[in-house]
Design an enzyme around this catalytic site. Structure first.
Site, PDB file in Angstrom:
ATOM      1  N   GLY A  14       0.910  -1.196  -0.107  1.00  0.00           N
ATOM      2  CA  GLY A  14       0.138   0.092   0.015  1.00  0.00           C
ATOM      3  C   GLY A  14       0.802   1.546  -0.081  1.00  0.00           C
TER       4      GLY A  14
ATOM      5  N   ASN B 206      -8.909   3.751   7.777  1.00  0.00           N
ATOM      6  CA  ASN B 206      -8.326   2.480   8.784  1.00  0.00           C
ATOM      7  C   ASN B 206      -8.622   2.899  10.044  1.00  0.00           C
ATOM      8  OD1 ASN B 206      -6.517   5.058   7.984  1.00  0.00           O
ATOM      9  ND2 ASN B 206      -4.901   3.745   9.287  1.00  0.00           N
TER      10      ASN B 206
ATOM     11  N   GLN C 175      -7.943  -1.088   2.875  1.00  0.00           N
ATOM     12  CA  GLN C 175      -8.998  -1.549   3.849  1.00  0.00           C
ATOM     13  C   GLN C 175     -10.276  -2.026   3.317  1.00  0.00           C
ATOM     14  OE1 GLN C 175      -8.508  -2.326   6.803  1.00  0.00           O
ATOM     15  NE2 GLN C 175      -6.351  -1.267   7.060  1.00  0.00           N
TER      16      GLN C 175
ATOM     17  N   SER D 258      -3.070  -3.744  -0.553  1.00  0.00           N
ATOM     18  CA  SER D 258      -2.033  -4.211   0.024  1.00  0.00           C
ATOM     19  C   SER D 258      -2.243  -5.839   0.221  1.00  0.00           C
ATOM     20  CB  SER D 258      -1.695  -3.450   1.275  1.00  0.00           C
ATOM     21  OG  SER D 258      -0.573  -3.970   1.909  1.00  0.00           O
TER      22      SER D 258
ATOM     23  N   HIS E  54      -0.991  -7.985   2.325  1.00  0.00           N
ATOM     24  CA  HIS E  54      -0.909  -8.355   3.708  1.00  0.00           C
ATOM     25  C   HIS E  54      -2.184  -8.109   4.469  1.00  0.00           C
ATOM     26  CE1 HIS E  54       0.082  -4.865   6.523  1.00  0.00           C
ATOM     27  NE2 HIS E  54       0.480  -4.364   5.417  1.00  0.00           N
TER      28      HIS E  54
ATOM     29  N   CYS F 142       0.539   1.959  12.042  1.00  0.00           N
ATOM     30  CA  CYS F 142       1.800   2.620  11.455  1.00  0.00           C
ATOM     31  C   CYS F 142       2.167   3.570  12.288  1.00  0.00           C
ATOM     32  CB  CYS F 142       1.513   2.797   9.835  1.00  0.00           C
ATOM     33  SG  CYS F 142       1.060   1.690   8.864  1.00  0.00           S
TER      34      CYS F 142
END
Length: 382
Positions: free
Chosen positions: A69, A149, A178, A199, A201, A325
């Site tokens: 991402g 998120n 998301q 993304s 993962h 993050c």
């Protein structure tokens, strides 16, 4: 263990890991090589690309593999700026974006671009009319996340797209990290969206994998120069095993998407209904279709978010403060600040983010532990 932090990352599925390992061991050639070993790797990689494209009814050439991402966000934002700088240096985004978007915008501002940050309402949602008012002759990009998120707000992507139909030269990018497997593909891939970032993962694929949907005819300058991989758009030797594994993970997610969404809604509702009437609880995420089914953010006002997270951890239940993050860096929750949530609530906010593995039994155990912890916290608060 009860893992309620799926928005931070998901566990790689055993079948996906098996695919990754098999490709690493058996089809390890460089896809750019001309010999048979390289050709085999190339064909497998292109098969994975087509599988992803077919799942979203787009062209294989519109799927560009990335490392995830953050790279995707950086590429679309900065690639647009480089490609279209001769036409203008104005970009519109929201005040609730992920750090990968926000920091990319700030970097461009340092280089002379003008960034308009749209405000949000008390649910973290932008007003499409604000997009319309912010558009200028020199606007080159409009960007918005699809699902927030931190609290799960779904942004009005279709409505923004309708406005942008009158501005065909402006790139429209969405951060859809998301949004995978949440039953909202019709929003992500609505007609006017030019770029969407994903993304791996976040949906049980290996870390270091991702892709960007880049609509045919829309041009971006590459950020990485090299040997011409990904049609020159994302240079560097491809992570073939990772991309093939990611395609398998995505196929598995899409196969059970409807059932998983309903289960996530049920788990979220079970917890929401249990905690909503406690005196010191402030629920930030709504429990309706204007919010994603998998995210529930709330605060026990008077108790710091980190304290709540570690208290649940003692019972082998894993939740988060805001975005993983930024939480370890103690960065202020961008979404809550933009919503003008008082500090007394924002500093107490924690996030539950659900996945396909979560069950109603886990929700009941969470509620039992919540009662126990709340009783202890209440002695301190009162």
């Amino acid at each position: 263990m009860i893992y309620f932090d799926n928005s931070a990352t998901t566990q790689i599925w055993p079948e996906v890991l098996d695919t990754y390992n098999q490709v690493c061991q058996k089809i390890w050639g460089n896809p750019s090589s001309l010999h048979k070993v390289g050709e085999t790797a190339w064909n497998l990689q292109e098969q994975a690309r087509k599988q992803i494209a077919d799942l979203f009814s787009v062209l294989p050439s519109e799927i560009v593999f990335t490392s995830g991402g953050s790279e995707g966000d950086n590429w679309v934002i900065k690639g647009t700026a480089i490609e279209k700088r001769q036409y203008g240096k104005h970009i519109i985004t929201t005040s609730v974006e992920h750090a990968a978007v926000r920091n990319s915008m700030e970097r461009l501002a340092d280089l002379g671009f003008e960034i308009t940050y749209l405000p949000v309402d008390d649910q973290g949602r932008i007003n499409p009319e604000d997009v319309k008012k912010a558009l200028r002759p020199d606007t080159i990009l409009v960007e918005s996340m699809v699902v927030n998120n931190e609290i799960g707000t779904i942004q009005p992507i279709k409505e923004i797209g309708e406005i942008l139909k009158d501005y065909p030269k402006v790139h429209f990018m969405v951060d859809a990290v998301q949004a995978i497997g949440k039953g909202i593909d019709d929003i992500v891939f609505s007609d006017r969206v030019d770029f969407a970032v994903f993304s791996g993962h976040k949906f049980h694929a290996p870390r270091g994998t991702g892709f960007v949907y880049a609509k045919a005819g829309r041009k971006l300058a590459p950020l990485i120069d090299g040997g011409g991989q990904e049609r020159g758009r994302r240079n560097g030797t491809e992570n073939t095993a990772g991309f093939v594994a990611m395609a398998r993970a995505l196929r598995m997610v899409k196969q059970e998407e409807k059932e998983v969404v309903e289960r996530e809604k049920a788990v979220k509702t079970r917890i929401y209904n249990h905690i909503k009437d406690f005196d010191h609880v402030q629920i930030i995420s709504k429990n309706d279709d204007s919010f994603a089914p998998h995210i529930l953010t709330f605060a026990i006002v008077g108790v710091r978010g980190e304290t709540i997270v570690h208290a649940f951890e003692e019972h082998d239940i894993y939740i988060s403060t805001t975005s993983a993050c930024s939480s370890k860096k103690h960065v202020e929750a961008g979404t809550l600040a933009a919503m003008k949530v008082p500090d007394s609530i924002a500093t107490s906010a924690v996030r539950i983010s659900l996945g396909d593995q979560n069950t109603l039994a886990e929700a009941d155990e969470f509620n039992r532990v919540f009662d126990e912890l709340y009783a202890g916290f209440k002695k301190i608060i009162d």
